[in-house]
Design an enzyme around this catalytic site. Structure first.
Site, PDB file in Angstrom:
ATOM      1  N   ARG A 289      -7.982  -4.616  -2.686  1.00  0.00           N
ATOM      2  CA  ARG A 289      -7.435  -3.353  -3.609  1.00  0.00           C
ATOM      3  C   ARG A 289      -8.521  -3.168  -4.851  1.00  0.00           C
ATOM      4  NH1 ARG A 289      -2.488  -2.465  -1.621  1.00  0.00           N
ATOM      5  NH2 ARG A 289      -1.423  -4.379  -0.770  1.00  0.00           N
TER       6      ARG A 289
ATOM      7  N   CYS B 115       0.746  -1.232   0.082  1.00  0.00           N
ATOM      8  CA  CYS B 115       0.084   0.042  -0.178  1.00  0.00           C
ATOM      9  C   CYS B 115       0.940   1.234  -0.094  1.00  0.00           C
ATOM     10  CB  CYS B 115      -0.796   0.110   1.122  1.00  0.00           C
ATOM     11  SG  CYS B 115      -2.098  -1.289   1.320  1.00  0.00           S
TER      12      CYS B 115
HETATM   13  C1  BEZ Z   1       0.374  -4.662   1.842  1.00  0.00           C
HETATM   14  O1  BEZ Z   1       1.652  -4.970   1.829  1.00  0.00           O
HETATM   15  O2  BEZ Z   1       0.051  -3.493   1.645  1.00  0.00           O
HETATM   16  C2  BEZ Z   1      -0.534  -5.768   2.312  1.00  0.00           C
HETATM   17  C3  BEZ Z   1      -0.034  -7.055   2.216  1.00  0.00           C
HETATM   18  C4  BEZ Z   1      -0.750  -8.073   2.554  1.00  0.00           C
HETATM   19  C5  BEZ Z   1      -1.980  -7.800   3.109  1.00  0.00           C
HETATM   20  C6  BEZ Z   1      -2.371  -6.318   3.335  1.00  0.00           C
HETATM   21  C7  BEZ Z   1      -1.526  -5.251   2.923  1.00  0.00           C
END
Ligand code: BEZ
Length: 225
Positions: free
Chosen positions: A134, A52
């Site tokens: 997402r 993110c």
């Molecule tokens: C992230 O790295 O943004 C992420 C990875 C796994 C679950 C939620 C967020």
């Protein structure tokens, strides 16, 4: 017949559900505050997570490119306003992939109660009941949903592709054409399919220089000379 009210996420062609929200840029009232603009409403699983963070750095860096396309960005996650503020401040301190001092100037919605996320089908329970996937909703100036993209938590989005979608939709609306696979601005575009035998025949005998057909149902308009 009695009208049926089914509570479901908006689909392509539907009016985007209205909402009021608290954001990092102050309160917003969607769609009224965005009348006449394209909107990219997108969710991410959580603040202070690695994928993110790279997405926000990328999207914020491209914000002016989207503004130039009359397009506003709105982010959302199931986190508090204070977590959002702390994360966006931290992002500004980071340096990655040539991006540094990145200021996120678009609104990031606090949606602790998941009201907006649920309205838009951003919570997909077999992935997580507490984090949004997402999601990307591309909404036109009349507040109609024009494109929906969903990605899993582990996959960072391709923001050049999201920009290509905006460009393709704007091109289709302006020139009443469609865009072929892997279309990029400047590439030839597709003329809508012939709707009658007469048009199909005319298409194949049309010798104008700005058009060409591979067959009666697959005709292009030249964009490049
Ligand atoms: C992230 O790295 O943004 C992420 C990875 C796994 C679950 C939620 C967020």
């Amino acid at each position: 017949m009695e009208e049926m009210h089914i509570n479901r996420m908006p689909l392509i062609g539907d009016k985007a559900p209205a909402f009021k929200a608290v954001t990092t840029q102050g309160p917003i009232n969607f769609p009224d505050d965005f009348a006449g603009k394209w909107v990219i409403l997108f969710s991410h699983p959580a603040d202070f997570t690695p994928v993110c963070t790279t997405e926000f750095m990328t999207f914020a860096t491209m914000a002016d490119e989207f503004k130039a396309l009359n397009t506003e960005l709105i982010g959302l996650s199931i986190d508090s306003l204070y977590a959002h503020i702390a994360w966006l401040r931290k992002i500004q301190e980071l340096e990655w992939n040539g991006m540094k001092n990145v200021e996120v100037k678009f609104p990031l919605i606090e949606d602790i109660k998941m009201e907006i996320a649920n309205k838009y089908g951003m919570i997909q329970p077999n992935q997580s009941t507490t984090q949004a996937v997402r999601a990307v909703f591309i909404i036109d100036p009349e507040a109609i949903v024009r494109t929906i993209l969903f990605y899993p938590a582990s996959l960072g989005r391709n923001f050049d592709e999201i920009k290509r979608v905006i460009l393709g939709l704007q091109k289709a609306d302006k020139d009443k054409v469609a865009t072929p696979a892997n279309w990029r601005p400047g590439d030839d575009v597709i003329i809508p399919p012939a709707g009658s035998c007469g048009t199909a025949k005319a298409r194949m005998t049309d010798k104008s220089e700005d058009k060409y057909c591979l067959d009666w149902f697959l005709c292009f308009k030249r964009e490049s000379k």
